[in-house]
Scaffold this motif. Sequence first.
Motif, PDB file in Angstrom:
ATOM      1  N   PHE A   1       0.795  -1.311   0.038  1.00  0.00           N
ATOM      2  CA  PHE A   1      -0.200  -0.084  -0.011  1.00  0.00           C
ATOM      3  C   PHE A   1       1.020   1.383  -0.007  1.00  0.00           C
ATOM      4  O   PHE A   1       0.588   2.268  -0.766  1.00  0.00           O
ATOM      5  CB  PHE A   1      -1.011  -0.038   1.079  1.00  0.00           C
ATOM      6  CG  PHE A   1      -1.882   1.294   1.370  1.00  0.00           C
ATOM      7  CD1 PHE A   1      -2.665   1.558   0.334  1.00  0.00           C
ATOM      8  CD2 PHE A   1      -1.552   2.237   2.377  1.00  0.00           C
ATOM      9  CE1 PHE A   1      -3.261   2.770   0.280  1.00  0.00           C
ATOM     10  CE2 PHE A   1      -2.220   3.288   2.369  1.00  0.00           C
ATOM     11  CZ  PHE A   1      -3.245   3.625   1.449  1.00  0.00           C
ATOM     12  N   LEU A   2       1.815   1.264   0.881  1.00  0.00           N
ATOM     13  CA  LEU A   2       2.800   2.573   0.638  1.00  0.00           C
ATOM     14  C   LEU A   2       3.547   2.560  -0.456  1.00  0.00           C
ATOM     15  O   LEU A   2       3.474   3.755  -0.927  1.00  0.00           O
ATOM     16  CB  LEU A   2       3.970   2.117   2.067  1.00  0.00           C
ATOM     17  CG  LEU A   2       3.255   2.356   3.387  1.00  0.00           C
ATOM     18  CD1 LEU A   2       4.189   1.923   4.395  1.00  0.00           C
ATOM     19  CD2 LEU A   2       2.739   3.699   3.603  1.00  0.00           C
ATOM     20  N   VAL A   3       3.899   1.607  -0.876  1.00  0.00           N
ATOM     21  CA  VAL A   3       4.781   1.643  -2.578  1.00  0.00           C
ATOM     22  C   VAL A   3       3.731   2.391  -3.455  1.00  0.00           C
ATOM     23  O   VAL A   3       3.985   3.028  -4.139  1.00  0.00           O
ATOM     24  CB  VAL A   3       5.342   0.347  -2.902  1.00  0.00           C
ATOM     25  CG1 VAL A   3       5.618   0.580  -4.434  1.00  0.00           C
ATOM     26  CG2 VAL A   3       6.484  -0.182  -2.009  1.00  0.00           C
ATOM     27  N   LEU A   4       2.431   1.535  -3.582  1.00  0.00           N
ATOM     28  CA  LEU A   4       1.254   2.218  -4.383  1.00  0.00           C
ATOM     29  C   LEU A   4       1.079   3.441  -4.223  1.00  0.00           C
ATOM     30  O   LEU A   4       1.099   4.337  -5.244  1.00  0.00           O
ATOM     31  CB  LEU A   4       0.261   1.401  -4.279  1.00  0.00           C
ATOM     32  CG  LEU A   4      -1.088   1.849  -5.279  1.00  0.00           C
ATOM     33  CD1 LEU A   4      -0.559   1.514  -6.455  1.00  0.00           C
ATOM     34  CD2 LEU A   4      -2.427   1.205  -4.786  1.00  0.00           C
ATOM     35  N   THR A   5       0.887   4.113  -2.847  1.00  0.00           N
ATOM     36  CA  THR A   5       0.487   5.614  -2.591  1.00  0.00           C
ATOM     37  C   THR A   5       1.814   6.279  -3.049  1.00  0.00           C
ATOM     38  O   THR A   5       1.569   7.438  -3.673  1.00  0.00           O
ATOM     39  CB  THR A   5       0.411   5.503  -1.206  1.00  0.00           C
ATOM     40  OG1 THR A   5      -0.834   4.635  -0.716  1.00  0.00           O
ATOM     41  CG2 THR A   5      -0.145   7.039  -1.006  1.00  0.00           C
ATOM     42  N   GLY A   6       2.974   5.926  -2.746  1.00  0.00           N
ATOM     43  CA  GLY A   6       4.168   6.988  -3.304  1.00  0.00           C
ATOM     44  C   GLY A   6       4.167   6.797  -4.555  1.00  0.00           C
ATOM     45  O   GLY A   6       4.441   7.793  -5.161  1.00  0.00           O
ATOM     46  N   LEU A   7       3.894   5.819  -5.432  1.00  0.00           N
ATOM     47  CA  LEU A   7       4.012   5.656  -6.918  1.00  0.00           C
ATOM     48  C   LEU A   7       2.965   6.422  -7.502  1.00  0.00           C
ATOM     49  O   LEU A   7       3.227   7.553  -8.448  1.00  0.00           O
ATOM     50  CB  LEU A   7       3.806   4.269  -7.422  1.00  0.00           C
ATOM     51  CG  LEU A   7       5.240   3.409  -7.429  1.00  0.00           C
ATOM     52  CD1 LEU A   7       4.629   2.065  -7.786  1.00  0.00           C
ATOM     53  CD2 LEU A   7       6.302   4.089  -8.271  1.00  0.00           C
ATOM     54  N   LEU A   8       1.666   6.447  -6.911  1.00  0.00           N
ATOM     55  CA  LEU A   8       0.580   7.421  -7.561  1.00  0.00           C
ATOM     56  C   LEU A   8       0.880   9.030  -7.174  1.00  0.00           C
ATOM     57  O   LEU A   8       0.630   9.751  -8.041  1.00  0.00           O
ATOM     58  CB  LEU A   8      -0.699   6.978  -6.765  1.00  0.00           C
ATOM     59  CG  LEU A   8      -1.165   5.505  -7.217  1.00  0.00           C
ATOM     60  CD1 LEU A   8      -2.446   5.103  -6.384  1.00  0.00           C
ATOM     61  CD2 LEU A   8      -1.705   5.696  -8.597  1.00  0.00           C
ATOM     62  N   TYR A   9       1.517   9.205  -5.812  1.00  0.00           N
ATOM     63  CA  TYR A   9       1.899  10.480  -5.560  1.00  0.00           C
ATOM     64  C   TYR A   9       2.911  11.037  -6.509  1.00  0.00           C
ATOM     65  O   TYR A   9       2.658  12.233  -7.198  1.00  0.00           O
ATOM     66  CB  TYR A   9       2.270  10.597  -4.193  1.00  0.00           C
ATOM     67  CG  TYR A   9       2.614  11.887  -3.642  1.00  0.00           C
ATOM     68  CD1 TYR A   9       1.460  12.656  -3.350  1.00  0.00           C
ATOM     69  CD2 TYR A   9       3.663  12.470  -3.733  1.00  0.00           C
ATOM     70  CE1 TYR A   9       1.645  14.061  -3.057  1.00  0.00           C
ATOM     71  CE2 TYR A   9       4.101  13.753  -3.070  1.00  0.00           C
ATOM     72  CZ  TYR A   9       2.958  14.565  -2.708  1.00  0.00           C
ATOM     73  OH  TYR A   9       3.194  15.727  -2.289  1.00  0.00           O
ATOM     74  N   LEU A  10       3.842  10.313  -6.907  1.00  0.00           N
ATOM     75  CA  LEU A  10       4.861  10.852  -7.758  1.00  0.00           C
ATOM     76  C   LEU A  10       4.395  10.876  -9.294  1.00  0.00           C
ATOM     77  O   LEU A  10       4.637  12.105  -9.667  1.00  0.00           O
ATOM     78  CB  LEU A  10       6.143   9.627  -7.883  1.00  0.00           C
ATOM     79  CG  LEU A  10       6.874   9.918  -6.728  1.00  0.00           C
ATOM     80  CD1 LEU A  10       7.988   8.783  -6.823  1.00  0.00           C
ATOM     81  CD2 LEU A  10       7.798  11.204  -6.711  1.00  0.00           C
TER      82      LEU A  10
END
Length: 111
Positions: free
Chosen positions: A18-27
Motif C-alpha cells: 500500500f505504501l509503495v502504491l501510494t508513493g508511486l501514485l503521488y509521484l
Amino acid sequence: MAAASGKHKDTYRATAVFLVLTGLLYLIDKWVGFGHLRLPWVMQKDTMLLYAAIIFLWFKSDKSVGLILLGIWLIQNIGLVISLLGQMSTFLLPATLLVIGVLLYFLSSRG
C-alpha cells in the motif's frame, strides 16, 4: 520473537504494498497530474481507502482489516452505491445490511 514476526508478516507485506502504491501514485500525480488526464478520482482520499481495502484483502490471510476498510469505503460512498444499484437499492441495500448485521451478531456470540 520469531513467531510474532512471522505472525504479522502478511500485515507488513500488505502495508508495504500500500505504501509503495501510494508513493508511486503521488509521484505520478506530481509529474503528470491525474487531473490533466481527466482522472482526478485516482488521488481522492476515499479512493485511497479503497486501494488499501483491496490490498489488505489480497495480501492478508485474515480478511477482517480489508473488510472493515471496504465497509468504511462503502459507507463513505453510499450515494455511488445506491446510484449503481438503481431501483434495486430500495430493498437490496437494507436487506443486505440486515443480513450482514445478523450474521455478525451470531458469529460474535458463538465465541
